[in-house]
Design an enzyme around this catalytic site. Structure first.
Site, mmCIF file in Angstrom:
data_model
loop_
_atom_site.group_PDB
_atom_site.id
_atom_site.type_symbol
_atom_site.label_atom_id
_atom_site.label_comp_id
_atom_site.label_asym_id
_atom_site.label_seq_id
_atom_site.Cartn_x
_atom_site.Cartn_y
_atom_site.Cartn_z
ATOM 1 N N TYR A 198 -44.928 -68.290 9.436
ATOM 2 C CA TYR A 198 -45.879 -68.457 8.359
ATOM 3 C C TYR A 198 -46.261 -70.074 8.577
ATOM 4 O O TYR A 198 -47.622 -70.399 8.474
ATOM 5 C CB TYR A 198 -45.150 -68.529 7.215
ATOM 6 C CG TYR A 198 -45.537 -67.028 6.455
ATOM 7 C CD1 TYR A 198 -45.176 -65.833 7.196
ATOM 8 C CD2 TYR A 198 -46.125 -66.822 5.191
ATOM 9 C CE1 TYR A 198 -45.325 -64.460 6.731
ATOM 10 C CE2 TYR A 198 -46.112 -65.617 4.548
ATOM 11 C CZ TYR A 198 -45.987 -64.580 5.271
ATOM 12 O OH TYR A 198 -45.979 -63.109 4.546
ATOM 13 N N LYS A 215 -34.877 -59.158 15.407
ATOM 14 C CA LYS A 215 -35.729 -58.647 16.525
ATOM 15 C C LYS A 215 -35.060 -59.208 17.615
ATOM 16 O O LYS A 215 -35.752 -59.720 18.835
ATOM 17 C CB LYS A 215 -37.113 -58.583 16.376
ATOM 18 C CG LYS A 215 -38.120 -57.544 17.258
ATOM 19 C CD LYS A 215 -37.840 -56.280 16.990
ATOM 20 C CE LYS A 215 -38.468 -55.383 18.104
ATOM 21 N NZ LYS A 215 -38.185 -53.824 17.916
ATOM 22 N N ASP A 251 -37.254 -52.894 13.055
ATOM 23 C CA ASP A 251 -37.569 -51.369 13.018
ATOM 24 C C ASP A 251 -36.782 -50.453 12.485
ATOM 25 O O ASP A 251 -37.091 -49.716 11.764
ATOM 26 C CB ASP A 251 -38.126 -51.344 14.215
ATOM 27 C CG ASP A 251 -37.188 -51.428 15.613
ATOM 28 O OD1 ASP A 251 -36.144 -51.985 15.275
ATOM 29 O OD2 ASP A 251 -37.602 -50.903 16.539
ATOM 30 N N ASP A 270 -40.916 -60.582 4.088
ATOM 31 C CA ASP A 270 -42.193 -60.221 3.587
ATOM 32 C C ASP A 270 -42.379 -58.724 3.390
ATOM 33 O O ASP A 270 -42.599 -58.185 2.478
ATOM 34 C CB ASP A 270 -43.450 -60.868 4.156
ATOM 35 C CG ASP A 270 -44.733 -60.419 3.536
ATOM 36 O OD1 ASP A 270 -44.850 -60.450 2.096
ATOM 37 O OD2 ASP A 270 -45.621 -60.127 4.356
ATOM 38 N N ASP A 285 -41.445 -55.814 0.361
ATOM 39 C CA ASP A 285 -42.340 -54.671 -0.253
ATOM 40 C C ASP A 285 -41.985 -53.212 -0.336
ATOM 41 O O ASP A 285 -41.717 -52.463 -1.106
ATOM 42 C CB ASP A 285 -43.777 -54.883 0.295
ATOM 43 C CG ASP A 285 -44.764 -55.742 -0.423
ATOM 44 O OD1 ASP A 285 -44.148 -56.441 -1.068
ATOM 45 O OD2 ASP A 285 -45.979 -55.587 -0.083
#
Ligand code: IPM
Ligand code: MG
Length: 359
Positions: free
Chosen positions: A144, A194, A226, A250, A254
């Protein structure tokens, strides 16, 4: 004792749900004989109207002179996207505040209320087992904010880039937050990365592993992002604390929110070292239902509760509010987003009043 609170209601349903959180705070104020000095300031599209800025200096200064920020939501309707008023509103307002106050630790609890299990999109036998997850998201670093970012070239050769970068101290401090939180919960940290592909994430895993060794009482487990995305749907009850970098946090927060049944239920805290913090609901400005009195105020109310707990150390008041929310749900009251057969549908105000009066 007197506490100064910056009230940034923002756009959409922000002002409506904020009014209910203020009702609840007034109740706590009376019960514990405190004084909350709530100072309203403009943010988002609401600030643009007056200042042609989403995060005016005046607002920053109200925040600076407060003990905590209670934030509503920002953003406008799809039909008005593209107008100057709404361009970059979320990034300017939210990322601006996070950076200005160094709010690096984002806590997003996602818990399936037993009364709402049937509102969850999870398969019934999965929802039945329930879950109580705390997503700990790094909030001021990673892709970000990494530099360089930009665009260059032209035509077919035009390209764009962002930089994913994490320093050891950034990973260490958020990892400590996650492990400390786990000590007070079910004592498990799943660190999301990851590391099979990204160098930043290989480093993330190394540093988190170092920190994990300082918490022998907490189980540590790394998991690829994943896989985590599917495990959340298949077996959410395996998670306690999920530790994530900015972007993965993020996305997964959600997902964790959605499987509880409604985004309108999820509060969050954004913290720095010390007691200052910003508290906001997870659901966004929902312009489609704004002004209609339909929005679920529970996320905003629980965000205020988190403020009492994390910025003001008022664990008892937090528990009062959490219990009141649960009682009102158990009594069968629902806003439209969580409606279930046989329940009484209420609007924003009635939900807020019922919760406040239950305290
Ligand atoms: C969130 C939001 C923000 C983010 C956006 C609106 C900038 O999605 O708080 O999760 O990506 O952090
Ligand atoms: Mg998000």
């Amino acid at each position: 004792m007197k506490r100064n609170i910056a009230i940034l209601s923002g756009d959409g349903i922000g002002p409506e749900v904020m009014a209910e959180a203020l009702k609840v705070l007034a109740r706590i104020e009376a019960k514990y004989q405190l004084e909350f000095d709530c100072r309203e300031a403009l943010v988002g599209g609401a600030a643009w109207q007056k200042h042609q800025e989403h995060l005016p200096a005046e607002t920053l200064s109200v925040c600076r002179n407060s003990d905590a920020i209670l934030f509503g939501s920002v953003g406008g309707p799809v039909s008005e996207q593209g107008s100057k008023k709404w361009a970059g509103v979320e990034v300017n307002s939210l990322l601006g505040l996070r950076k200005a106050f160094g709010l690096y630790a984002n806590l997003r609890p996602a818990r399936l209320y037993p009364a709402l299990a049937s509102a969850s999109p999870l398969r019934a036998d999965t929802a039945e087992k329930g879950f109580d997850i705390l997503v700990v998201r790094e909030l001021t670093g990673g892709i970000y904010f990494g530099k360089p970012k930009g665009r260059a070239g032209k035509d077919d050769e035009e390209y764009a880039y962002d930089t994913m970068v994490y320093a050891r101290h950034e990973i260490r401090r958020i990892a400590h937050i996650a492990f400390k939180a786990a000590q007070l919960r079910k004592k498990k940290v799943t660190s999301i990365d990851k590391a099979n592909v990204l160098t930043t994430m290989v480093f993330w895993r190394e540093v988190v592993e170092e920190v994990a060794r300082e918490y022998p009482g907490v189980t540590y487990e790394p998991m690829y992002v994943d896989n985590a995305a599917q495990q959340l749907i298949l077996r959410p009850s395996q998670f306690d604390v999920m530790l994530c970098g900015n972007m993965f946090g993020d996305i997964l927060s959600d997902e964790a929110a959605a499987i509880t049944g409604s985004l309108g239920m999820l509060p969050s805290a954004s913290l720095t070292d010390g007691t200052f913090g910003m508290y906001e609901p997870g659901g966004g400005s929902a312009p489609d239902i704004a002004g209609k009195g339909l929005a679920n105020p529970i996320a905003q109310i629980m965000s205020a509760a988190m403020m009492l707990k994390y910025s003001f150390g008022m664990t008892e008041a937090y528990d009062d509010i959490a219990r009141a929310v649960e009682k009102v749900l158990n009594d069968g009251y629902r806003t439209a987003d969580i409606k279930q057969p046989g329940c009484s549908i209420v609007g924003t105000k009635e939900m807020g009043t019922r919760i406040a009066e239950t305290i």
